[in-house]
Write a protein that holds these residues in place. Structure first.
Motif, PDB file in Angstrom:
ATOM      1  N   ASP A 189       0.806  -1.222   0.000  1.00 58.46           N
ATOM      2  CA  ASP A 189       0.000   0.000   0.000  1.00 58.46           C
ATOM      3  C   ASP A 189       0.835   1.268   0.000  1.00 58.46           C
ATOM      4  O   ASP A 189       0.317   2.343  -0.322  1.00 58.46           O
ATOM      5  N   LEU A 235       1.799  -2.996  -5.827  1.00 61.94           N
ATOM      6  CA  LEU A 235       1.124  -1.714  -5.618  1.00 61.94           C
ATOM      7  C   LEU A 235      -0.223  -1.691  -6.333  1.00 61.94           C
ATOM      8  O   LEU A 235      -1.205  -1.150  -5.821  1.00 61.94           O
ATOM      9  N   SER A 260      -3.153  -3.156  -4.439  1.00 57.98           N
ATOM     10  CA  SER A 260      -3.741  -2.356  -3.374  1.00 57.98           C
ATOM     11  C   SER A 260      -4.938  -1.577  -3.905  1.00 57.98           C
ATOM     12  O   SER A 260      -5.029  -1.265  -5.086  1.00 57.98           O
ATOM     13  N   ALA A 300      -2.795   2.887  -3.282  1.00 56.44           N
ATOM     14  CA  ALA A 300      -1.346   2.802  -3.065  1.00 56.44           C
ATOM     15  C   ALA A 300      -0.681   4.155  -3.271  1.00 56.44           C
ATOM     16  O   ALA A 300      -1.111   4.963  -4.097  1.00 56.44           O
ATOM     17  N   VAL A 326       3.312   6.006  -3.605  1.00 57.68           N
ATOM     18  CA  VAL A 326       4.761   5.963  -3.698  1.00 57.68           C
ATOM     19  C   VAL A 326       5.284   7.364  -3.431  1.00 57.68           C
ATOM     20  O   VAL A 326       4.816   8.331  -4.052  1.00 57.68           O
ATOM     21  N   ILE A 382      -2.565   3.820  -7.944  1.00 58.48           N
ATOM     22  CA  ILE A 382      -1.263   4.268  -7.452  1.00 58.48           C
ATOM     23  C   ILE A 382      -1.070   5.766  -7.678  1.00 58.48           C
ATOM     24  O   ILE A 382      -1.218   6.256  -8.800  1.00 58.48           O
TER      25      ILE A 382
END
Length: 253
Positions: free
Chosen positions: A99, A144, A147, A150, A152, A194
């Protein structure tokens, strides 16, 4: 619930049930981030090259009653493509998804004019600061995507947003991180869960800062714990839909 500066209140556990990997988790901002995320309810994957430091963070997390973390020793300077794929396979087996991913690990390298910059040091810094985040993100994209929400986050630096003399490979690597962040955010904005952003925490009382500014009084800078609130925001549900942004510590004053 948020605090006065707009970052999440960790006591409300905004990261509950999230699995978050932090690189360079053994000390400095990485350690502070891991501890803050754990207190906010996340299950941490602590990645770093120095096992005793990772074990100390592990013990701190366990002692505060947070979810049991995992340790994954890896030296990013020497890690191969296969090493990153093995990491992804391990996380797939243990968690089934990821996540959050915080790219914190970094190497300063020498502060030197380009004309005199040591070539071996140049490659080492770029390997840790730029190539490794690329390889790690690439290997973990499938997790990712698994999820529902998610995030980053790339730890950045002001010298990566505006070049300055003598910052050499470190400055170039952080500029590359900003470009990588923007490319990923643009590629992943549609049809994926993401989001991708960068965060420059400013001057912080860390080993890297001491090496860069040895004559500076370290007490003038905040401790790492003081600058991780924005990371909780970027990793949590309150920042859903925000992607491709370059955040600075001043954005959260």
């Amino acid at each position: 619930m948020t605090t006065a500066n707009g970052t999440p209140d960790p006591t409300t556990q905004p990261l509950r049930d999230r699995v978050i990997l932090v690189t360079g988790a053994g000390d400095g901002i990485g350690r502070a981030t891991a501890l803050a995320c754990a207190r906010a309810g996340a299950t941490l994957v602590l990645l770093g090259k120095t096992i005793p430091k990772l074990e100390a963070v592990y013990d701190e997390i366990e002692s505060c009653g947070a979810p049991q973390p995992a340790i994954y020793p890896m030296n990013l300077e020497g890690a191969s493509v296969r090493d990153h794929e093995d990491l992804a396979a391990t996380l797939e087996r243990e968690f089934g998804r990821l996540d959050g991913l915080v790219h914190n690990a970094a190497m300063l390298g020498p502060l030197s004019p380009i004309a005199h910059y040591d070539v071996e040091s140049w490659f080492r810094v770029l390997q840790v600061n730029l190539n490794a985040p690329f390889l790690l993100t690439r290997a973990l994209l499938g997790l990712l995507n698994a999820s529902q929400d998610a995030s980053v986050v790339f730890l950045s630096d002001r010298v990566g947003r505006r070049g300055r003399a003598y910052w050499g490979a470190y400055g170039v690597s952080k500029a590359g991180i900003e470009a990588l962040m923007q490319i990923l955010a643009d590629e992943l904005e549609e049809n994926t869960p993401i989001r991708v952003n960068s965060y420059a925490p400013g001057a912080v009382r860390t080993g890297l800062r001491r090496n860069a500014y040895p004559a500076e009084d370290p007490d003038r800078n905040p401790e790492p714990e003081a600058v991780v609130g924005p990371l909780l925001y970027l990793l949590g549900p309150e920042s859903r839909g925000i992607t491709g942004r370059q955040f600075d510590i001043s954005d959260f004053d």
